[in-house]
Design a protein around this motif. Structure first.
Motif, PDB file in Angstrom:
ATOM      1  N   ALA A   1      -1.952   2.903  -6.047  1.00 20.12           N
ATOM      2  CA  ALA A   1      -1.595   2.872  -4.622  1.00 20.12           C
ATOM      3  C   ALA A   1      -1.513   1.447  -4.080  1.00 20.12           C
ATOM      4  O   ALA A   1      -0.987   1.232  -2.989  1.00 20.12           O
ATOM      5  CB  ALA A   1      -2.609   3.676  -3.812  1.00 20.12           C
ATOM      6  N   LEU A   2      -2.055   0.477  -4.825  1.00 17.34           N
ATOM      7  CA  LEU A   2      -2.047  -0.917  -4.361  1.00 17.34           C
ATOM      8  C   LEU A   2      -1.277  -1.788  -5.352  1.00 17.34           C
ATOM      9  O   LEU A   2      -1.497  -1.697  -6.561  1.00 17.34           O
ATOM     10  CB  LEU A   2      -3.483  -1.446  -4.228  1.00 17.34           C
ATOM     11  CG  LEU A   2      -4.389  -0.650  -3.287  1.00 17.34           C
ATOM     12  CD1 LEU A   2      -5.826  -1.171  -3.376  1.00 17.34           C
ATOM     13  CD2 LEU A   2      -3.895  -0.733  -1.848  1.00 17.34           C
TER      14      LEU A   2
ATOM     15  N   SER B   1      -7.746   8.482  -1.417  1.00 20.43           N
ATOM     16  CA  SER B   1      -8.909   8.143  -0.578  1.00 20.43           C
ATOM     17  C   SER B   1     -10.222   8.144  -1.358  1.00 20.43           C
ATOM     18  O   SER B   1     -11.252   8.578  -0.851  1.00 20.43           O
ATOM     19  CB  SER B   1      -8.993   9.103   0.627  1.00 20.43           C
ATOM     20  OG  SER B   1      -7.842   8.990   1.422  1.00 20.43           O
TER      21      SER B   1
ATOM     22  N   TYR C   1       0.857  -1.190   0.000  1.00 18.06           N
ATOM     23  CA  TYR C   1       0.000   0.000   0.000  1.00 18.06           C
ATOM     24  C   TYR C   1       0.894   1.243   0.000  1.00 18.06           C
ATOM     25  O   TYR C   1       1.604   1.510   0.979  1.00 18.06           O
ATOM     26  CB  TYR C   1      -0.909  -0.015   1.238  1.00 18.06           C
ATOM     27  CG  TYR C   1      -1.653   1.278   1.443  1.00 18.06           C
ATOM     28  CD1 TYR C   1      -2.475   1.800   0.450  1.00 18.06           C
ATOM     29  CD2 TYR C   1      -1.519   1.996   2.634  1.00 18.06           C
ATOM     30  CE1 TYR C   1      -3.152   3.002   0.635  1.00 18.06           C
ATOM     31  CE2 TYR C   1      -2.192   3.189   2.828  1.00 18.06           C
ATOM     32  CZ  TYR C   1      -3.000   3.689   1.816  1.00 18.06           C
ATOM     33  OH  TYR C   1      -3.651   4.877   1.993  1.00 18.06           O
TER      34      TYR C   1
ATOM     35  N   HIS D   1      -8.436   7.132   3.699  1.00 18.65           N
ATOM     36  CA  HIS D   1      -8.359   5.680   3.518  1.00 18.65           C
ATOM     37  C   HIS D   1      -7.508   5.059   4.633  1.00 18.65           C
ATOM     38  O   HIS D   1      -6.443   5.574   4.983  1.00 18.65           O
ATOM     39  CB  HIS D   1      -7.717   5.371   2.169  1.00 18.65           C
ATOM     40  CG  HIS D   1      -7.390   3.916   1.978  1.00 18.65           C
ATOM     41  ND1 HIS D   1      -6.148   3.391   2.217  1.00 18.65           N
ATOM     42  CD2 HIS D   1      -8.170   2.883   1.602  1.00 18.65           C
ATOM     43  CE1 HIS D   1      -6.165   2.095   1.970  1.00 18.65           C
ATOM     44  NE2 HIS D   1      -7.385   1.759   1.589  1.00 18.65           N
TER      45      HIS D   1
ATOM     46  N   ALA E   1      -8.780  -2.417  -8.718  1.00 23.14           N
ATOM     47  CA  ALA E   1      -9.786  -1.378  -8.436  1.00 23.14           C
ATOM     48  C   ALA E   1      -9.136  -0.020  -8.226  1.00 23.14           C
ATOM     49  O   ALA E   1      -9.781   1.022  -8.392  1.00 23.14           O
ATOM     50  CB  ALA E   1     -10.582  -1.764  -7.186  1.00 23.14           C
ATOM     51  N   CYS E   2      -7.893  -0.015  -7.864  1.00 26.47           N
ATOM     52  CA  CYS E   2      -7.203   1.244  -7.581  1.00 26.47           C
ATOM     53  C   CYS E   2      -6.622   1.819  -8.867  1.00 26.47           C
ATOM     54  O   CYS E   2      -5.677   1.275  -9.432  1.00 26.47           O
ATOM     55  CB  CYS E   2      -6.099   1.039  -6.552  1.00 26.47           C
ATOM     56  SG  CYS E   2      -5.258   2.588  -6.175  1.00 26.47           S
TER      57      CYS E   2
HETATM   58  S1  SF4 Z   1      -8.693   2.649  -4.546  1.00 29.11           S
HETATM   59 FE1  SF4 Z   1      -6.544   3.280  -4.332  1.00 29.11          FE
HETATM   60  S2  SF4 Z   1      -6.619   5.511  -4.210  1.00 29.11           S
HETATM   61 FE2  SF4 Z   1      -8.709   4.777  -3.804  1.00 29.11          FE
HETATM   62  S3  SF4 Z   1      -8.833   4.582  -1.552  1.00 29.11           S
HETATM   63 FE3  SF4 Z   1      -8.235   2.587  -2.328  1.00 29.11          FE
HETATM   64  S4  SF4 Z   1      -5.965   2.613  -2.264  1.00 29.11           S
HETATM   65 FE4  SF4 Z   1      -6.652   4.744  -2.082  1.00 29.11          FE
END
Ligand code: SF4
Ligand code: SF4
Length: 295
Positions: free
Chosen positions: A97-98, A56, A49, A76, A92-93
């Motif tokens: 970020a993931l 967020s 992460y 988040h 999904a991100c």
């Molecule tokens: S999808 Fe990615 S950018 Fe959006 S809250 Fe989750 S980790 Fe953060």
């Protein structure tokens, strides 16, 4: 049969000769203090992460079956203790970020991906490299994959730390064109300090591969604070082996710092980086022992 993979890198130019595709296998028996692939250490799947990239948006929240992602007060929050490592949230991100490390792949799934760049392999004397982590911890899978690659006429390289049972080496020996073999220190105590393990098995396996007549490229991570004083002994030892095609000195770098944070792992990276002058000196040293040194 499936392997645990954490990355497939196309157009790799530092993992053997020519343009290559490198498959990174998860899990490693060593724990080098300077490891730049901390996502390859554990066999278990891991989610990284990168908080600085997260805006967020909350897109990951409903995807996670374990409720590991939540939005609290517009921020988040990732609860790593709830993550079961399914990997579903990575896509999904949209902000990167993931990052999920640890997919299961069969030989039939990997092969078409690895054959995609066949044309580049052929024009550059490249091929496919199995790396990690330590790929030979999954030796049965490596053997099956390498056999299929050889049947397709692809040049194969196995990048290993050598701290594996001899039976693992025997499995891949007939279908490996070159071993990329890591040496990190000569003194056993220095090796234990650097990696957590003795280097006796590593030396035994290297001598075994050499005695089988296989081409070996030696790879030495040059980490001034840990192995600068080991170079002469390593060079002197290598001079006595018969099938060392070249030695590649890899300058230590600390780019992996953010990965340790993103994986919530203890960052053990040394501070001191090698200077260009020190790199040049160590390359020259190996040349004086009659060894071919890669630039
Ligand atoms: S999808 Fe990615 S950018 Fe959006 S809250 Fe989750 S980790 Fe953060
Ligand atoms: S990898 Fe799976 S369990 Fe872990 S946070 Fe993402 S969706 Fe949830």
């Amino acid at each position: 049969m499936k392997a645990k993979i954490f990355e497939i890198k196309r157009f790799a130019v530092h993992d053997g000769d020519g343009i290559r595709t490198t498959v990174f296998f998860k899990g490693c028996p060593l724990k080098c203090v300077w490891c730049h692939n901390p996502e390859g250490l554990s066999f278990a799947p891991q989610l990284a992460y990168y908080a600085q990239k997260c805006c967020s948006c909350g897109e990951c929240v409903s995807i996670c079956p374990e409720g590991a992602h939540t939005i609290r007060n517009g921020q988040h929050v990732f609860d790593r203790t709830k993550c079961s490592g399914c990997g579903a949230c990575e896509k999904a991100c949209l902000y990167g970020a993931l990052a999920f490390y640890g997919c299961d792949r069969t030989v039939d799934e990997l092969l078409p991906v690895l054959l995609e760049d066949r044309e580049f392999y052929e024009t550059t004397n490249g091929g496919v490299t199995l790396s990690g982590g330590e790929c030979l911890l999954q030796a049965e899978f490596c053997e099956a994959l390498l056999k299929r690659l050889k049947a397709e006429g692809i040049h194969t390289a196995v990048d290993t730390c050598g701290f594996v049972p001899k039976t693992a080496i025997d499995r891949v020996l007939p279908c490996t064109d070159v071993f990329l073999y890591d040496l990190k220190a000569w003194d056993e105590s220095a090796h234990i300090r650097c990696t957590g393990q003795s280097n006796r098995l590593i030396i035994e396996n290297l001598e075994y591969i050499d005695s089988c007549g296989k081409a070996i490229e030696i790879r030495i991570p040059f980490v001034p604070a840990y192995n600068q004083d080991q170079m002469k002994e390593i060079a002197s030892y290598l001079r006595g082996l018969k099938n060392i095609t070249k030695v590649r000195i890899l300058p230590y770098h600390n780019y992996a710092g953010s990965k340790y944070t993103a994986l919530k792992m203890e960052n053990t990276l040394p501070e001191e980086l090698p200077s260009e002058e020190a790199m040049q000196k160590v390359r020259e040293l190996f040349k004086t022992y009659g060894l071919q040194v890669a630039d």
